[in-house]
Design an enzyme around this catalytic site. Structure first.
Site, mmCIF file in Angstrom:
data_model
loop_
_atom_site.group_PDB
_atom_site.id
_atom_site.type_symbol
_atom_site.label_atom_id
_atom_site.label_comp_id
_atom_site.label_asym_id
_atom_site.label_seq_id
_atom_site.Cartn_x
_atom_site.Cartn_y
_atom_site.Cartn_z
ATOM 1 N N GLY A 118 -10.333 55.336 -7.224
ATOM 2 C CA GLY A 118 -9.557 54.997 -8.415
ATOM 3 C C GLY A 118 -8.453 55.984 -8.757
ATOM 4 N N GLN A 119 -8.321 57.065 -7.995
ATOM 5 C CA GLN A 119 -7.257 58.024 -8.276
ATOM 6 C C GLN A 119 -5.913 57.322 -8.145
ATOM 7 O OE1 GLN A 119 -9.772 58.531 -6.259
ATOM 8 N NE2 GLN A 119 -10.687 60.528 -6.559
ATOM 9 N N GLU A 120 -4.938 57.791 -8.948
ATOM 10 C CA GLU A 120 -3.644 57.093 -8.994
ATOM 11 C C GLU A 120 -3.054 56.852 -7.605
ATOM 12 O OE1 GLU A 120 -2.038 58.501 -12.855
ATOM 13 O OE2 GLU A 120 -0.161 57.849 -11.886
#
Ligand code: G3D
Length: 203
Positions: A78-80
């Site tokens: 889910g990291q950018e």
């Protein structure tokens, strides 16, 4: 004769396969949720201790057989910088589980923006969506009555699809199997538009 028997055996054991994406910001609890789902719904799966679970980087996969079908879970980072990879998986997916960290008031707006971007994708049109207000075991977290109105904004983006927002705790397992059972019913209903894969498709 062998071919005939083999074909009949395959007919008996082969299950329709559906792919479910598990999405959400980093730290929302995606990996913990997948572990809880496997522990609750797979007979022989013992599970790993929550302290050994690390945040999703790249892709975690999991498989559950339930209601006569096989669910293949893809838990994406889910990291950018990893969110840009999500849409590569949309066309192949049959449902999305979107996980919200209900204890993270600071990032709930960011989570909603990310959610809006995801559901705007043409490749996810009509795909059933289970939104989970996770970490309900944390005493001062946002309850469903707070999270729901936030995620109901921009309802036009949601379009015509099955959608449900549920409270869950991936850590304790509360609400995990109810959500998946609901999703299985939706996926089966939607299988005219998104037919299952079966094992032969991957050959
Ligand atoms: P991610 O895969 O979405 O990045 P993780 O998230 O599954 O790695 O979880 C991130 C942190 O949140 C972990 O804590 C994990 O134990 C915690 N967590 C996940 N779900 C729940 C929940 O339902 N309740 C509570 N209280 N915590 C949860 P750490 O401390 O290892 O970072």
């Amino acid at each position: 004769m062998y071919t005939l028997l083999h074909g009949f055996y395959k007919y008996l054991v082969q299950k329709d396969e559906y792919c479910i994406l598990i999405l959400g910001l980093d730290n929302a609890g995606k990996t913990t949720y997948l572990e809880a789902a496997k522990t609750k719904l797979s007979k022989n799966y013992k599970g790993i201790s929550p302290s050994k679970i690390t945040t999703t980087v790249g892709l975690n996969i999991g498989k559950i057989v339930i209601g006569g079908v096989q669910l293949n879970f893809w838990d994406l980072g889910g990291q950018e910088e990893l969110q840009s990879l999500w849409d590569k998986y949309y066309a192949e997916s049959h449902a999305v589980i979107y996980i919200v960290d209900s204890s993270d008031r600071e990032r709930v707006a960011n989570s909603k923006e990310t959610f809006d971007k995801m559901i705007s994708s043409e490749h996810l049109k009509g795909v059933p969506l289970l939104v989970l207000a996770n970490k309900q075991d944390i005493p001062d977290c946002m309850g469903v009555h707070t999270v729901k109105p936030i995620f109901n904004q921009n309802a036009h983006l949601i379009g015509a699809r099955d959608i449900m927002l549920m409270a869950v705790s991936a850590l304790t397992g509360d609400g995990v199997d109810e959500g998946i059972r609901w999703l299985v019913d939706c996926i089966k209903r939607n299988s005219i538009d998104r037919p299952p894969r079966n094992q032969d498709d991957s050959l």
